[in-house]
Design an enzyme around this catalytic site. Sequence first.
Site, PDB file in Angstrom:
ATOM      1  CB  SER A 182      -2.909  -8.606   1.462  1.00  0.00           C
ATOM      2  OG  SER A 182      -1.781  -7.774   1.601  1.00  0.00           O
ATOM      3  CB  SER A 206      -2.329  -5.406   5.716  1.00  0.00           C
ATOM      4  OG  SER A 206      -3.329  -6.285   5.274  1.00  0.00           O
ATOM      5  CD  GLU A 236      -6.165  -4.806   4.989  1.00  0.00           C
ATOM      6  OE1 GLU A 236      -5.635  -5.518   5.873  1.00  0.00           O
ATOM      7  OE2 GLU A 236      -5.672  -3.718   4.613  1.00  0.00           O
TER       8      GLU A 236
END
Length: 400
Positions: free
Chosen positions: A252, A290, A292
């Site tokens: 991340s 992930s 973001e």
Amino acid sequence: MSASASRIKRPRLRDLGVAIGRFATGRENAITDVAGVRVHHVTKIEGEGELVPGIGPVRTGVTAVMPAEGDIFLDRVFTASYVLNGAGEVTGLAQIDEWGLCETPILLCSTLCVGRVLDATVAWLSRLHPKIGKEYDVVIPVVAECDDSFLNDAVGRHVTQADVEEAIDNVRGGPVEEGCVGAGTGMQTFHFAGGIGTSSRRVPVGGVDAMVGALVLSNFGDRELLRVDGVPVGRLISDRFNHVPRRGPAGSIIVLVATDAPLIHRQLARLSRRAALAIGRAGGYAANNSGEIILSWSTANRVPRLGAGERTAPSSSRSLSAHPLAPGRHMAELVLDTELDELYEATVDVVEEAILNAIVAGVDMTGHSGHHAPALPLDAVAELLRRYRPPRPSDPRPTF
């Protein structure tokens, strides 16, 4: 032992002779070049050996970012977000998107410490403002996370209330330490050690020079995909690390972008989307697992919590609220959208350099159970950059 971030001088991307983009940096090339923005890390490195959940080893920390000068709870800043991929958590995000305002410090930490850090921040704010939950409504602190469990005993949740208070109480301007410090202690960027990075640019906006700065908590990327100013460094050096076990490809990144350009919530949302372009430029692709997430804010306008007749102290902002207005009204400055292109460009540059600064500043970090995150081999990277990347007149002189 638990300690504030070390004073060891770590290299930065510009020590390799690379300057991202065409705009000049601020004095510190850090988010703190935006006046009023302050940062502090508390780093926790304890124990070694096999993982004993709840005991250690510990490779973690907490980072506090104060978005502006003065009392952020009473004088809020326009803020917006963008979620490129949502396998992550930022508390208070729904409120930021609804109101377009941030009213608390921003805390960065390990995933499983979010609840503990939020609770400690509520306690800190409640002592500062005893009217919270009585005359004021309740508060939802902004706490953002990445997962450091490959190196750290994440289940142990080793960040304490005292650590959070130390981080918030000691925020300051000036240089910002990078790499394996604070919340970035146990993080990895493209499978190399290093989680905290920052950068800044001075850019013309609406006829005046404005500052934009970024700070990242970076924990994403496949080693083979790392690019440094367009050079496929990861692919060219990955063979030397084939023997090093690594975590999976997911990870991340939390991106914080601050500017003193007068932008409102809608414009800051546009700025946040541009910041996401830098993740791809460095080699990220927003993996399924992930997170973001980008937060952007402007320090140019302050939105008071209280009406003019209720204020207990004058605003510390550039707000135009001193103008005679009817009760319940407020004035804010903004730059026209047609003037924002260079700020968009500088934002992509500043986030890319912050990501690369995080990895360049990283040091070899061994965590629990022999898990290891190697430092980026700077001599090899500098040689690759000299070989494959034509120097530009604006590039600094390399020191490697």
